[in-house]
Write a protein that holds these residues in place. Structure first.
Motif, PDB file in Angstrom:
ATOM      1  N   GLU A  41     -71.673 -34.784  26.737  1.00 50.09           N
ATOM      2  CA  GLU A  41     -72.720 -35.793  26.602  1.00 50.09           C
ATOM      3  C   GLU A  41     -72.730 -36.300  25.167  1.00 50.09           C
ATOM      4  O   GLU A  41     -72.479 -35.533  24.233  1.00 50.09           O
ATOM      5  CB  GLU A  41     -74.083 -35.217  26.966  1.00 50.09           C
ATOM      6  N   TYR A  42     -73.005 -37.599  25.015  1.00 48.03           N
ATOM      7  CA  TYR A  42     -73.024 -38.227  23.703  1.00 48.03           C
ATOM      8  C   TYR A  42     -74.311 -39.028  23.555  1.00 48.03           C
ATOM      9  O   TYR A  42     -74.564 -39.945  24.341  1.00 48.03           O
ATOM     10  CB  TYR A  42     -71.806 -39.145  23.532  1.00 48.03           C
ATOM     11  N   ASP A  43     -75.094 -38.677  22.555  1.00 53.04           N
ATOM     12  CA  ASP A  43     -76.342 -39.378  22.278  1.00 53.04           C
ATOM     13  C   ASP A  43     -76.029 -40.564  21.368  1.00 53.04           C
ATOM     14  O   ASP A  43     -75.504 -40.396  20.266  1.00 53.04           O
ATOM     15  CB  ASP A  43     -77.326 -38.438  21.598  1.00 53.04           C
ATOM     16  N   LEU A  44     -76.305 -41.770  21.835  1.00 51.41           N
ATOM     17  CA  LEU A  44     -76.037 -42.982  21.075  1.00 51.41           C
ATOM     18  C   LEU A  44     -77.276 -43.500  20.368  1.00 51.41           C
ATOM     19  O   LEU A  44     -77.349 -44.661  19.980  1.00 51.41           O
ATOM     20  CB  LEU A  44     -75.479 -44.067  22.005  1.00 51.41           C
ATOM     21  N   GLY A  45     -78.268 -42.635  20.218  1.00 52.69           N
ATOM     22  CA  GLY A  45     -79.510 -43.033  19.557  1.00 52.69           C
ATOM     23  C   GLY A  45     -80.207 -44.129  20.344  1.00 52.69           C
ATOM     24  O   GLY A  45     -80.312 -44.049  21.569  1.00 52.69           O
ATOM     25  N   PRO A  46     -80.637 -45.188  19.673  1.00 54.37           N
ATOM     26  CA  PRO A  46     -81.370 -46.252  20.362  1.00 54.37           C
ATOM     27  C   PRO A  46     -80.497 -47.065  21.336  1.00 54.37           C
ATOM     28  O   PRO A  46     -80.994 -47.855  22.116  1.00 54.37           O
ATOM     29  CB  PRO A  46     -81.876 -47.133  19.221  1.00 54.37           C
ATOM     30  N   HIS A  47     -79.171 -46.816  21.299  1.00 55.23           N
ATOM     31  CA  HIS A  47     -78.263 -47.559  22.177  1.00 55.23           C
ATOM     32  C   HIS A  47     -78.043 -46.871  23.518  1.00 55.23           C
ATOM     33  O   HIS A  47     -77.353 -47.405  24.374  1.00 55.23           O
ATOM     34  CB  HIS A  47     -76.922 -47.780  21.476  1.00 55.23           C
ATOM     35  N   GLY A  48     -78.600 -45.682  23.711  1.00 53.26           N
ATOM     36  CA  GLY A  48     -78.488 -45.011  24.995  1.00 53.26           C
ATOM     37  C   GLY A  48     -77.780 -43.672  24.923  1.00 53.26           C
ATOM     38  O   GLY A  48     -77.802 -42.986  23.908  1.00 53.26           O
ATOM     39  N   ARG A  49     -77.111 -43.339  26.007  1.00 53.17           N
ATOM     40  CA  ARG A  49     -76.467 -42.033  26.145  1.00 53.17           C
ATOM     41  C   ARG A  49     -75.270 -42.176  27.078  1.00 53.17           C
ATOM     42  O   ARG A  49     -75.298 -42.937  28.030  1.00 53.17           O
ATOM     43  CB  ARG A  49     -77.486 -41.051  26.727  1.00 53.17           C
ATOM     44  N   ILE A  50     -74.204 -41.413  26.797  1.00 51.88           N
ATOM     45  CA  ILE A  50     -73.032 -41.369  27.674  1.00 51.88           C
ATOM     46  C   ILE A  50     -72.885 -39.940  28.179  1.00 51.88           C
ATOM     47  O   ILE A  50     -72.930 -38.990  27.394  1.00 51.88           O
ATOM     48  CB  ILE A  50     -71.748 -41.795  26.938  1.00 51.88           C
ATOM     49  N   SER A  87     -76.149 -44.734  29.983  1.00 47.43           N
ATOM     50  CA  SER A  87     -77.550 -45.119  30.009  1.00 47.43           C
ATOM     51  C   SER A  87     -77.771 -46.035  28.817  1.00 47.43           C
ATOM     52  O   SER A  87     -77.562 -45.637  27.675  1.00 47.43           O
ATOM     53  CB  SER A  87     -78.430 -43.875  29.894  1.00 47.43           C
ATOM     54  N   ASN A  88     -78.165 -47.271  29.101  1.00 49.17           N
ATOM     55  CA  ASN A  88     -78.352 -48.261  28.042  1.00 49.17           C
ATOM     56  C   ASN A  88     -79.701 -48.926  28.262  1.00 49.17           C
ATOM     57  O   ASN A  88     -79.928 -49.548  29.299  1.00 49.17           O
ATOM     58  CB  ASN A  88     -77.224 -49.282  28.103  1.00 49.17           C
ATOM     59  N   PRO A  89     -80.604 -48.836  27.301  1.00 48.45           N
ATOM     60  CA  PRO A  89     -81.952 -49.377  27.504  1.00 48.45           C
ATOM     61  C   PRO A  89     -82.003 -50.904  27.576  1.00 48.45           C
ATOM     62  O   PRO A  89     -83.002 -51.460  27.999  1.00 48.45           O
ATOM     63  CB  PRO A  89     -82.726 -48.860  26.288  1.00 48.45           C
TER      64      PRO A  89
END
Length: 94
Positions: A8-17, A32-34
């Protein structure tokens, strides 16, 4: 379907992979992209020779929507199939 979380990769305010691993070399990447609506973004596959594969696909009339760019794990390019599905091409790590 038998997939297990690989990483899993946390992209901060850009979402998550989240990468899900299936049997063999099969992976599904959930993004996951807001900002964007849920849906199919692209299908991805590893290729042995990114430049060679792109040249062959171009000669057959494939639309290259993004030439290779450097990313954190190598390079990435996109083509589009006749139905408009984006296909990510990523060099295989051997």
């Amino acid at each position: 379907m038998g997939f297990k979380v690989d990483s899993e990769y946390d992209l901060g305010p850009h979402g998550r992979i989240t990468l899900l691993k299936g049997e063999g070399d099969t992976f599904i990447e959930l993004i996951s992209n807001p900002v964007h609506e849920p849906g199919l973004f692209s299908v991805g596959m590893e290729v042995d020779d990114l430049e060679g594969t792109l040249n062959e696909l171009k000669s057959r009339g494939a639309g290259v929507t993004m030439e290779p760019v450097k990313i954190s794990v190598g390079y990435l390019a996109f083509i589009e199939d006749p139905n408009g599905v984006r296909i990510a091409l990523i060099p295989a790590h051997r």
